[in-house]
Design an enzyme around this catalytic site. Structure first.
Site, PDB file in Angstrom:
ATOM      1  N   ASP A   1       0.842  -0.926   0.519  1.00  0.00           N
ATOM      2  CA  ASP A   1       0.084  -0.037  -0.472  1.00  0.00           C
ATOM      3  C   ASP A   1       0.833   1.178   0.010  1.00  0.00           C
ATOM      4  O   ASP A   1       1.975   1.120   0.563  1.00  0.00           O
ATOM      5  CB  ASP A   1      -0.705   0.208   1.331  1.00  0.00           C
ATOM      6  CG  ASP A   1      -1.793   1.355   1.603  1.00  0.00           C
ATOM      7  OD1 ASP A   1      -2.057   1.922   0.816  1.00  0.00           O
ATOM      8  OD2 ASP A   1      -1.582   2.239   2.543  1.00  0.00           O
ATOM      9  N   ALA A   2       0.363   1.933  -0.838  1.00  0.00           N
ATOM     10  CA  ALA A   2       1.414   3.636  -0.811  1.00  0.00           C
ATOM     11  C   ALA A   2       1.461   4.216   0.529  1.00  0.00           C
ATOM     12  O   ALA A   2       1.509   5.205   1.694  1.00  0.00           O
ATOM     13  CB  ALA A   2       1.041   3.964  -2.035  1.00  0.00           C
ATOM     14  N   TYR A   3      -0.043   5.264   0.536  1.00  0.00           N
ATOM     15  CA  TYR A   3      -0.820   6.270   1.577  1.00  0.00           C
ATOM     16  C   TYR A   3      -1.239   5.370   2.918  1.00  0.00           C
ATOM     17  O   TYR A   3      -1.485   5.011   2.801  1.00  0.00           O
ATOM     18  CB  TYR A   3      -1.930   6.867   0.853  1.00  0.00           C
ATOM     19  CG  TYR A   3      -1.682   8.173   0.148  1.00  0.00           C
ATOM     20  CD1 TYR A   3      -0.697   9.054  -0.516  1.00  0.00           C
ATOM     21  CD2 TYR A   3      -2.164   6.750  -1.520  1.00  0.00           C
ATOM     22  CE1 TYR A   3      -0.228   9.357  -2.036  1.00  0.00           C
ATOM     23  CE2 TYR A   3      -1.810   7.605  -2.626  1.00  0.00           C
ATOM     24  CZ  TYR A   3      -0.916   8.875  -2.666  1.00  0.00           C
ATOM     25  OH  TYR A   3      -0.808   9.538  -3.765  1.00  0.00           O
TER      26      TYR A   3
ATOM     27  N   ARG B   1      -7.472  12.603   6.616  1.00  0.00           N
ATOM     28  CA  ARG B   1      -7.717  11.235   6.071  1.00  0.00           C
ATOM     29  C   ARG B   1      -9.219  10.635   6.791  1.00  0.00           C
ATOM     30  O   ARG B   1      -9.302  10.023   5.226  1.00  0.00           O
ATOM     31  CB  ARG B   1      -6.252  10.981   7.001  1.00  0.00           C
ATOM     32  CG  ARG B   1      -6.472   9.300   7.117  1.00  0.00           C
ATOM     33  CD  ARG B   1      -5.565   8.717   5.112  1.00  0.00           C
ATOM     34  NE  ARG B   1      -5.368   7.411   5.788  1.00  0.00           N
ATOM     35  CZ  ARG B   1      -5.262   7.157   4.072  1.00  0.00           C
ATOM     36  NH1 ARG B   1      -5.272   7.458   3.315  1.00  0.00           N
ATOM     37  NH2 ARG B   1      -4.156   5.474   3.784  1.00  0.00           N
TER      38      ARG B   1
ATOM     39  N   SER C   1      -2.113   0.878  -4.681  1.00  0.00           N
ATOM     40  CA  SER C   1      -2.732   2.345  -4.691  1.00  0.00           C
ATOM     41  C   SER C   1      -4.402   2.515  -4.593  1.00  0.00           C
ATOM     42  O   SER C   1      -4.516   2.209  -6.352  1.00  0.00           O
ATOM     43  CB  SER C   1      -1.905   3.197  -4.307  1.00  0.00           C
ATOM     44  OG  SER C   1      -2.259   4.042  -4.135  1.00  0.00           O
ATOM     45  N   ASN C   2      -5.129   3.484  -3.624  1.00  0.00           N
ATOM     46  CA  ASN C   2      -5.710   3.871  -4.411  1.00  0.00           C
ATOM     47  C   ASN C   2      -5.788   5.061  -5.004  1.00  0.00           C
ATOM     48  O   ASN C   2      -6.603   5.498  -5.489  1.00  0.00           O
ATOM     49  CB  ASN C   2      -6.917   3.847  -3.075  1.00  0.00           C
ATOM     50  CG  ASN C   2      -7.785   3.517  -2.462  1.00  0.00           C
ATOM     51  OD1 ASN C   2      -8.018   2.573  -3.045  1.00  0.00           O
ATOM     52  ND2 ASN C   2      -8.304   2.714  -1.744  1.00  0.00           N
TER      53      ASN C   2
END
Length: 227
Positions: free
Chosen positions: A14-16, A45, A121-122
């Site tokens: 995942d990125a964030y 967030r 990622s989203n």
């Protein structure tokens, strides 16, 4: 270097919140936000993620950059902040978030052991490209996969299938790393080998004590577990 038998075909992150610090944008402008900085960042967030889940659940879609802008507007309004210049600076900072200190060394060690690495990622493609480049992570990744072509967000199963398609393997050959419990759960349900990252002590959610292969406190633990 060849990958030993039983090793994953790829390690997907995942990125964030996992590789990139989602609170870094507010941290850069904390002085302008004052005592409300932490609360603004947390609500930003929360609303960003809430929108992604609601849109996917109802069959609607807006890209992650749009959700990020909308969520910031909600967070600022909730705290009585009307400052267009600050808003623009926060959005700009979000596109160039800091990587966590353990991110680049872990990615380098995994690639040095012959493992492919990727982001799932989203984030929409341009947003991810800018963020990954700014964080200096692009040379350490074999792929950056975005939900955008699917117009669905994690934890929809078809999102996780982007990784199995990219690496041409079954779900159990993907080691997946996320600091978001809901994301770790979705990945585990899809069949990934999940490593749930909890940099700070948090209670277990979604049965991840059973579903995750490992719970790690830092990305530095990964090479020893996977390579």
């Amino acid at each position: 270097m060849s990958v030993p038998a039983g090793s994953p075909a790829a390690v997907v992150f995942d990125a964030y919140g996992t590789l990139l610090d989602v609170h870094a944008a507010v941290a850069r402008h904390a002085g302008r936000l004052g005592a409300q900085a932490s609360a603004v960042s947390a609500l930003w967030r929360a609303k960003q993620l809430e929108q992604s889940w609601i849109l996917s659940a109802t069959g609607d879609y807006a890209d992650f950059a749009t959700l990020t802008r909308r969520a910031l507007d909600i967070a600022l309004a909730a705290h009585g902040i009307a400052d267009d210049a600050l808003r623009d600076d926060l959005l700009g900072a979000y596109r160039r978030l800091d990587a966590f200190p353990d991110a680049a060394p872990a990615l380098a060690a995994l690639r040095g052991a012959g493992l492919a690495t990727a982001i799932l990622s989203n984030g929409e493609p341009a947003m991810l490209e800018e963020a990954v480049a700014a964080a200096g992570l692009d040379p350490l990744l074999d792929a950056v996969l975005s939900v955008h072509p699917l117009r669905r967000y994690k934890p929809a199963p078809e999102v996780y299938a982007l990784a199995t398609t990219r690496f041409g393997c079954a779900p159990e050959r993907i080691a997946f790393v996320s600091a978001n419990a809901w994301d770790a759960f979705g990945a585990a349900r899809f069949g990934f080998r999940v490593h749930w990252l909890t940099r700070a002590p948090v209670p277990v959610e979604y049965g991840l004590d059973r579903l995750a292969r490992a719970r790690i406190a830092t990305l530095a633990e990964l090479p020893g577990l996977l390579a």
